[in-house]
Each structure stands twice: as C-alpha cells, then as structure tokens.
Design a protein around this motif. Structure first.
Motif, PDB file in Angstrom:
ATOM      1  N   UNK A  32      -7.716 -11.891 -31.338  1.00 27.96           N
ATOM      2  CA  UNK A  32      -8.614 -12.201 -31.381  1.00 27.96           C
ATOM      3  C   UNK A  32      -9.651 -11.426 -32.580  1.00 27.96           C
ATOM      4  N   UNK A  33     -10.334 -11.982 -33.308  1.00 25.60           N
ATOM      5  CA  UNK A  33     -11.383 -11.062 -34.097  1.00 25.60           C
ATOM      6  C   UNK A  33     -13.399 -11.370 -34.203  1.00 25.60           C
ATOM      7  N   UNK A  34     -13.318 -10.635 -34.536  1.00 20.21           N
ATOM      8  CA  UNK A  34     -14.835 -10.338 -34.909  1.00 20.21           C
ATOM      9  C   UNK A  34     -14.940 -10.618 -36.205  1.00 20.21           C
ATOM     10  N   UNK A  35     -15.684 -11.498 -36.791  1.00 23.21           N
ATOM     11  CA  UNK A  35     -15.423 -11.837 -38.250  1.00 23.21           C
ATOM     12  C   UNK A  35     -17.460 -11.494 -39.095  1.00 23.21           C
ATOM     13  N   UNK A  36     -17.567 -11.265 -39.400  1.00 20.50           N
ATOM     14  CA  UNK A  36     -18.774 -11.286 -40.693  1.00 20.50           C
ATOM     15  C   UNK A  36     -18.489 -11.084 -41.742  1.00 20.50           C
ATOM     16  N   UNK A  37     -19.728 -12.244 -42.901  1.00 16.50           N
ATOM     17  CA  UNK A  37     -19.160 -11.951 -43.966  1.00 16.50           C
ATOM     18  C   UNK A  37     -18.598 -12.847 -44.800  1.00 16.50           C
ATOM     19  N   UNK A  38     -17.600 -12.805 -45.716  1.00 18.27           N
ATOM     20  CA  UNK A  38     -17.259 -12.840 -46.872  1.00 18.27           C
ATOM     21  C   UNK A  38     -15.194 -13.081 -46.449  1.00 18.27           C
ATOM     22  N   UNK A  39     -14.338 -13.634 -46.077  1.00 17.06           N
ATOM     23  CA  UNK A  39     -13.529 -13.335 -46.451  1.00 17.06           C
ATOM     24  C   UNK A  39     -12.273 -13.480 -47.783  1.00 17.06           C
ATOM     25  N   UNK A  40     -10.981 -13.253 -47.917  1.00 11.16           N
ATOM     26  CA  UNK A  40     -10.441 -13.963 -49.099  1.00 11.16           C
ATOM     27  C   UNK A  40     -10.230 -15.008 -49.501  1.00 11.16           C
ATOM     28  N   UNK A  41     -10.140 -15.317 -50.635  1.00 13.30           N
ATOM     29  CA  UNK A  41      -9.147 -16.803 -51.075  1.00 13.30           C
ATOM     30  C   UNK A  41      -7.300 -16.422 -50.295  1.00 13.30           C
ATOM     31  N   UNK A  42      -6.557 -17.708 -49.604  1.00 13.41           N
ATOM     32  CA  UNK A  42      -6.058 -17.062 -49.580  1.00 13.41           C
ATOM     33  C   UNK A  42      -5.028 -17.967 -48.432  1.00 13.41           C
ATOM     34  N   UNK A  43      -3.954 -18.197 -48.550  1.00 14.06           N
ATOM     35  CA  UNK A  43      -2.612 -18.751 -48.030  1.00 14.06           C
ATOM     36  C   UNK A  43      -1.434 -18.078 -47.074  1.00 14.06           C
ATOM     37  N   UNK A  44      -0.890 -19.304 -46.265  1.00 10.21           N
ATOM     38  CA  UNK A  44      -0.127 -18.101 -45.369  1.00 10.21           C
ATOM     39  C   UNK A  44       1.417 -19.931 -45.708  1.00 10.21           C
ATOM     40  N   UNK A  45       2.775 -19.058 -46.887  1.00  7.17           N
ATOM     41  CA  UNK A  45       3.105 -20.424 -47.516  1.00  7.17           C
ATOM     42  C   UNK A  45       3.821 -21.066 -46.179  1.00  7.17           C
ATOM     43  N   UNK A  46       4.663 -20.433 -45.351  1.00  6.37           N
ATOM     44  CA  UNK A  46       5.486 -20.630 -45.101  1.00  6.37           C
ATOM     45  C   UNK A  46       4.381 -21.211 -43.050  1.00  6.37           C
TER      46      UNK A  46
END
Length: 119
Positions: A32-46
């Motif tokens: 579970x997470x609470x999100x607010x604002x902008x996160x960072x560009x990313x990916x999960x390769x696998x």
C-alpha cells in the motif's frame, strides 16, 4: 492467515511515495502507498508492476501516452517500460510486484527507498 483491512493499514502511515508491505504470495509482494506530487521517471527492467487505485486519481505518464486511473481501476506496467506516476491530490494505491523489485528501478533519486517496511 489473517484478514487484512486496507483502510486500517492505510491509517498506520502518512508518508508519500513510501510503499508499505502488507502481504506476500508466490514471490510477489502486496503493498500500500500514499502518493502525492510527482515521482521520478523510471522502469523496472525485469518486473511487471500492478497499480490498483483505492482512492483518488493517479496519472501515469509513459513516453508515448498518458493514462489516468480512478478509484477501482488498475493497470499493469510491463517490465522495461518507462513511467512516471503523478498525483495532483493524495492517492491511495495497492501495488503488486515481485519482492525483489527496486523502488525506482535503476534510478537513484531522493525518493528512492532501499528497504520497505512491513505493516
């Protein structure tokens, strides 16, 4: 094998962009997470990553499109796909992803969490 009340678990923390682990199954973790604002560009390769929106509206930018998700909707971001979650107001989200996944993929950022807590 106890039931888990998502609302009760969400009441246990206020941090944003800091997923909390609530369960594990077949090598996958439910968070579970609470999100607010902008996160960072990313990916999960696998690893694929599932976002299920519990409360609020989450925008996920991809390199080629933008997807808006509301409460009760979900999306699976495939392995290797660049994405950037954005929450203009607080969003509550459930994540299902492999236990070994890195929070921000191979990107090191001030929002990166090396170790996530169980609640």
């Amino acid at each position: 094998m106890d039931k888990i009340n998502l609302s009760d678990k969400l009441d246990l923390f206020n941090e944003t962009w800091t997923p909390k682990i609530i369960s594990e199954l077949n090598g996958q973790q439910v968070k579970l997470a609470k999100l607010h604002g902008e996160f960072v560009w990313h990916n999960h390769a696998d690893e694929d990553e599932l976002f299920y929106i519990i409360k609020g509206t989450l925008i996920i930018e991809f390199r080629d499109k933008v997807v808006e998700l509301s409460a009760g909707e979900m999306i699976v971001v495939p392995a290797g796909v660049d994405h950037k979650p954005i929450a203009h107001q607080e969003v509550h989200v459930m994540l299902v992803e492999p236990a070994a996944i890195k929070h921000t993929g191979n990107v090191k950022h001030e929002l990166t969490k090396e170790k996530l807590d169980w609640i």
